[in-house]
Scaffold this motif. Sequence first.
Motif, PDB file in Angstrom:
ATOM      1  N   LYS A   1       0.710  -1.020  -0.143  1.00  0.00           N
ATOM      2  CA  LYS A   1       0.360   0.389   0.180  1.00  0.00           C
ATOM      3  C   LYS A   1       0.918   1.186   0.081  1.00  0.00           C
ATOM      4  N   ASN A   2       1.991   1.469   0.775  1.00  0.00           N
ATOM      5  CA  ASN A   2       2.447   2.929   0.993  1.00  0.00           C
ATOM      6  C   ASN A   2       3.396   3.147  -0.874  1.00  0.00           C
ATOM      7  N   TRP A   3       3.676   1.638  -0.664  1.00  0.00           N
ATOM      8  CA  TRP A   3       4.436   1.622  -1.925  1.00  0.00           C
ATOM      9  C   TRP A   3       3.751   2.290  -3.272  1.00  0.00           C
ATOM     10  N   MET A   4       2.921   2.096  -3.316  1.00  0.00           N
ATOM     11  CA  MET A   4       1.708   2.201  -4.404  1.00  0.00           C
ATOM     12  C   MET A   4       0.882   3.757  -4.128  1.00  0.00           C
TER      13      MET A   4
ATOM     14  N   GLU B   1       9.000   5.983   7.042  1.00  0.00           N
ATOM     15  CA  GLU B   1       8.975   4.269   7.009  1.00  0.00           C
ATOM     16  C   GLU B   1       8.316   4.376   8.419  1.00  0.00           C
ATOM     17  N   GLN B   2       8.078   2.670   7.855  1.00  0.00           N
ATOM     18  CA  GLN B   2       6.996   2.172   9.084  1.00  0.00           C
ATOM     19  C   GLN B   2       5.316   2.721   9.513  1.00  0.00           C
TER      20      GLN B   2
ATOM     21  N   ASN C   1       6.392   6.359  11.743  1.00  0.00           N
ATOM     22  CA  ASN C   1       5.716   5.378  12.504  1.00  0.00           C
ATOM     23  C   ASN C   1       4.711   5.698  12.887  1.00  0.00           C
ATOM     24  N   SER C   2       3.676   6.306  11.829  1.00  0.00           N
ATOM     25  CA  SER C   2       2.801   6.726  12.547  1.00  0.00           C
ATOM     26  C   SER C   2       1.477   5.736  11.779  1.00  0.00           C
TER      27      SER C   2
END
Length: 170
Positions: free
Chosen positions: A46-49, A60-61, A83-84
Amino acid sequence: MRNTKRYPVNKSNSLWQIYSTVPFFKVMKNFVFIQLGRYSPSLKLKNWMYRVFLRMKIEEQTALALMVMPDVMFPEKIHIGKNSIIGYNTTILAHEYLIDEYRLGDVHIGNEVMIGANCTILPGVTIGDGAVVSAATLVHDHVEPGTFVGGNPMRVIYTKEEMDQKMNKL
């Protein structure tokens, strides 16, 4: 006060003029990747997309839970720190289409921020590092670092100093 830029419109309401403010194919592409991300069980995917196809800034994270809805028109205006956690079914808006104008504003969510489920974050808002936003909150103003806020309308529940005192008692 939120940081938004105002764009007046004439003739019909601003939403009726949407494709003169943002290209149709950009909205279609964003919609497809947001829907894929909303249902993706993989946080990394998801983060990559979102980083690659929507140009969102996600550190990150960071975890966007199931059904989180980033702005479909201007996702590139969303910045989320390290980290959220963004809770289930939260909506992050970077635009407002009104009758006589539309407004755009970057959304900045700091590091180690916890946002509960079913929140709505309006455009032009900054949520400081270490802040906590309780579930079902309408974030209509900036949130100071370390502050615990909640409600509709949003209000401060505990300041950073009060939160630190509570944590030291545990």
